[in-house]
Structures are given as structure tokens and as C-alpha cells.
Write a protein that holds these residues in place. Structure first.
Motif, PDB file in Angstrom:
ATOM      1  N   CYS A 185       0.776  13.658   0.088  1.00 39.82           N
ATOM      2  CA  CYS A 185       0.809  12.580   0.775  1.00 39.82           C
ATOM      3  C   CYS A 185      -0.237  12.702   2.477  1.00 39.82           C
ATOM      4  O   CYS A 185      -0.304  13.810   2.914  1.00 39.82           O
ATOM      5  CB  CYS A 185       1.787  12.111   1.489  1.00 39.82           C
ATOM      6  SG  CYS A 185       2.080  11.271   2.646  1.00 39.82           S
ATOM      7  N   ALA A 186      -1.608  11.802   2.671  1.00 38.08           N
ATOM      8  CA  ALA A 186      -2.825  12.190   3.903  1.00 38.08           C
ATOM      9  C   ALA A 186      -1.865  11.488   5.750  1.00 38.08           C
ATOM     10  O   ALA A 186      -2.174  11.552   5.663  1.00 38.08           O
ATOM     11  CB  ALA A 186      -3.565  10.852   3.515  1.00 38.08           C
ATOM     12  N   HIS A 187      -0.647  13.144   5.134  1.00 41.97           N
ATOM     13  CA  HIS A 187      -0.632  13.336   6.330  1.00 41.97           C
ATOM     14  C   HIS A 187      -1.640  13.697   7.519  1.00 41.97           C
ATOM     15  O   HIS A 187      -1.446  13.098   8.661  1.00 41.97           O
ATOM     16  CB  HIS A 187       0.296  14.487   6.391  1.00 41.97           C
ATOM     17  CG  HIS A 187       1.618  14.448   5.630  1.00 41.97           C
ATOM     18  ND1 HIS A 187       3.018  14.007   6.486  1.00 41.97           N
ATOM     19  CD2 HIS A 187       2.257  14.319   4.491  1.00 41.97           C
ATOM     20  CE1 HIS A 187       3.895  13.735   5.465  1.00 41.97           C
ATOM     21  NE2 HIS A 187       3.178  13.967   4.681  1.00 41.97           N
ATOM     22  N   ASN A 188      -2.448  14.039   7.193  1.00 42.11           N
ATOM     23  CA  ASN A 188      -3.716  14.363   8.332  1.00 42.11           C
ATOM     24  C   ASN A 188      -5.202  12.766   8.283  1.00 42.11           C
ATOM     25  O   ASN A 188      -6.024  12.851   9.128  1.00 42.11           O
ATOM     26  CB  ASN A 188      -4.585  15.838   7.488  1.00 42.11           C
ATOM     27  CG  ASN A 188      -3.647  16.999   8.391  1.00 42.11           C
ATOM     28  OD1 ASN A 188      -3.058  16.405   9.413  1.00 42.11           O
ATOM     29  ND2 ASN A 188      -4.187  17.354   7.744  1.00 42.11           N
ATOM     30  N   PHE A 233      -1.311   7.332   1.319  1.00 35.03           N
ATOM     31  CA  PHE A 233      -1.564   7.145   2.450  1.00 35.03           C
ATOM     32  C   PHE A 233      -1.474   7.291   3.506  1.00 35.03           C
ATOM     33  O   PHE A 233      -1.747   7.292   4.625  1.00 35.03           O
ATOM     34  CB  PHE A 233      -2.507   5.839   2.487  1.00 35.03           C
ATOM     35  CG  PHE A 233      -3.443   5.607   1.060  1.00 35.03           C
ATOM     36  CD1 PHE A 233      -4.322   6.951   0.998  1.00 35.03           C
ATOM     37  CD2 PHE A 233      -3.949   4.382   1.347  1.00 35.03           C
ATOM     38  CE1 PHE A 233      -5.229   6.565  -0.195  1.00 35.03           C
ATOM     39  CE2 PHE A 233      -5.306   4.322   0.210  1.00 35.03           C
ATOM     40  CZ  PHE A 233      -5.753   5.457  -0.020  1.00 35.03           C
ATOM     41  N   HIS A 234       0.058   7.754   3.397  1.00 35.31           N
ATOM     42  CA  HIS A 234       1.369   8.197   4.743  1.00 35.31           C
ATOM     43  C   HIS A 234       1.476   6.361   5.547  1.00 35.31           C
ATOM     44  O   HIS A 234       1.035   7.306   6.618  1.00 35.31           O
ATOM     45  CB  HIS A 234       1.285   9.490   5.274  1.00 35.31           C
ATOM     46  CG  HIS A 234       2.085  10.367   6.149  1.00 35.31           C
ATOM     47  ND1 HIS A 234       2.918  10.187   5.221  1.00 35.31           N
ATOM     48  CD2 HIS A 234       2.579  10.053   7.271  1.00 35.31           C
ATOM     49  CE1 HIS A 234       3.831  10.095   6.802  1.00 35.31           C
ATOM     50  NE2 HIS A 234       3.339  10.882   7.520  1.00 35.31           N
ATOM     51  N   MET A 235       1.530   5.645   5.171  1.00 31.76           N
ATOM     52  CA  MET A 235       1.171   5.252   6.242  1.00 31.76           C
ATOM     53  C   MET A 235       2.949   3.835   6.437  1.00 31.76           C
ATOM     54  O   MET A 235       2.879   3.077   7.258  1.00 31.76           O
ATOM     55  CB  MET A 235       0.061   3.553   5.975  1.00 31.76           C
ATOM     56  CG  MET A 235      -0.948   3.830   5.773  1.00 31.76           C
ATOM     57  SD  MET A 235      -1.881   3.106   5.303  1.00 31.76           S
ATOM     58  CE  MET A 235      -3.613   3.520   5.791  1.00 31.76           C
ATOM     59  N   GLN A 236       3.891   4.530   5.201  1.00 28.17           N
ATOM     60  CA  GLN A 236       5.026   3.556   5.080  1.00 28.17           C
ATOM     61  C   GLN A 236       5.721   3.786   6.558  1.00 28.17           C
ATOM     62  O   GLN A 236       6.012   4.891   6.871  1.00 28.17           O
ATOM     63  CB  GLN A 236       6.153   4.145   4.573  1.00 28.17           C
ATOM     64  CG  GLN A 236       6.954   3.476   4.161  1.00 28.17           C
ATOM     65  CD  GLN A 236       7.550   3.482   2.218  1.00 28.17           C
ATOM     66  OE1 GLN A 236       7.374   3.664   1.892  1.00 28.17           O
ATOM     67  NE2 GLN A 236       9.302   3.761   2.317  1.00 28.17           N
ATOM     68  N   LYS A 237       6.824   3.066   7.126  1.00 26.72           N
ATOM     69  CA  LYS A 237       7.339   2.709   7.716  1.00 26.72           C
ATOM     70  C   LYS A 237       9.122   2.624   7.125  1.00 26.72           C
ATOM     71  O   LYS A 237       9.011   1.714   7.606  1.00 26.72           O
ATOM     72  CB  LYS A 237       7.094   1.575   9.488  1.00 26.72           C
ATOM     73  CG  LYS A 237       5.620   2.308  10.129  1.00 26.72           C
ATOM     74  CD  LYS A 237       4.904   2.184  11.612  1.00 26.72           C
ATOM     75  CE  LYS A 237       5.871   2.161  12.276  1.00 26.72           C
ATOM     76  NZ  LYS A 237       5.127   1.240  13.673  1.00 26.72           N
ATOM     77  N   LYS A 238      10.175   2.533   8.418  1.00 25.61           N
ATOM     78  CA  LYS A 238      11.228   2.638   7.991  1.00 25.61           C
ATOM     79  C   LYS A 238      11.135   0.892   9.221  1.00 25.61           C
ATOM     80  O   LYS A 238      12.388   0.422   9.106  1.00 25.61           O
ATOM     81  CB  LYS A 238      12.358   3.070   8.772  1.00 25.61           C
ATOM     82  CG  LYS A 238      12.274   4.851   7.628  1.00 25.61           C
ATOM     83  CD  LYS A 238      12.902   5.551   8.419  1.00 25.61           C
ATOM     84  CE  LYS A 238      13.252   6.808   7.072  1.00 25.61           C
ATOM     85  NZ  LYS A 238      13.908   7.559   7.483  1.00 25.61           N
ATOM     86  N   SER A 239      10.514   1.362   9.863  1.00 23.15           N
ATOM     87  CA  SER A 239      10.945  -0.027  11.364  1.00 23.15           C
ATOM     88  C   SER A 239      10.301  -1.078  11.826  1.00 23.15           C
ATOM     89  O   SER A 239       9.877  -1.080  12.038  1.00 23.15           O
ATOM     90  CB  SER A 239      11.278   0.635  12.250  1.00 23.15           C
ATOM     91  OG  SER A 239      10.289   1.578  13.263  1.00 23.15           O
ATOM     92  N   GLY A 240       9.475  -1.844  10.477  1.00 21.45           N
ATOM     93  CA  GLY A 240       8.926  -2.586  10.598  1.00 21.45           C
ATOM     94  C   GLY A 240       6.967  -2.200  11.027  1.00 21.45           C
ATOM     95  O   GLY A 240       6.941  -1.523  11.513  1.00 21.45           O
TER      96      GLY A 240
END
Length: 99
Positions: free
Chosen positions: A5-8, A32-39
Motif C-alpha cells: 500500500c503506497a502510504h507515502n 494507492f491508499h486513496m480509500q476514505k471511509k467518509s466520502g
């Protein structure tokens, strides 16, 4: 290039790759670590579009997975087309030299 997961940030990782190897990878497999829980606000989507435009400049095929998020993936895919593919656990990816 394989990255969990590309945290950086995928662009930061690719910049470092380019400095080390003086080239871009033929293929990248990474979340790409772009997922968000809140939209996503419009400014979030604009950042994703800008990342897509930078990735599109590279002679690289990208494979990404669940931590990218469904909405960010769709935004990236709209810009990158066939240069980006979604992979699921258990999928097989064949990377041939000189892609």
C-alpha cells in the motif's frame, strides 16, 4: 515494481525509483491508499485527477487494488484508460519484458 500500500504516495515512490534506476518501471503493482471511509470532497477528487495525469505521463502499466478505493479507481481509470487495471486477491498478472 511491487509495492504494498503506497502510504507515502505512489508519485513519491516512483520519483525515488526514477532517481535510483534513471528510468520508470514497465509495470507497477501497488495499492494507492486513496480509500476514505467518509466520502470524497471535490478537492479530494481533484487531487486524484492530478495524480492520474502524472501517472499517465509515465510509460508504465499500473495494477492497483482495494486500498485505492472504488471511487478513486474510477476517477483514475477515466483519465488513464487501459494504462490502469484493477486486481483482486488471487488474480494473475503476467508482465512481459518490453511491455
Amino acid at each position: 515494481m511491487l509495492s504494498g500500500c503506497a502510504h507515502n504516495g505512489i508519485l513519491n515512490i516512483l520519483e525515488k525509483y526514477q532517481k535510483i534506476y534513471d528510468s520508470f518501471p514497465e509495470a507497477v503493482i501497488s495499492g494507492f491508499h486513496m480509500q476514505k471511509k467518509s466520502g470524497y470532497a471535490e478537492e479530494d477528487l481533484e487531487v486524484i485527477r492530478k495524480i492520474a495525469l502524472e501517472l499517465k505521463k509515465m510509460p508504465t502499466k499500473f495494477y492497483t487494488g482495494h486500498c485505492t478505493g472504488e471511487i478513486p479507481y474510477q476517477v483514475l481509470k477515466e483519465c488513464m484508460g487501459s494504462q490502469l487495471e484493477y486486481v483482486h486477491s488471487g488474480d494473475e498478472i503476467r508482465v512481459e519484458e518490453g511491455m
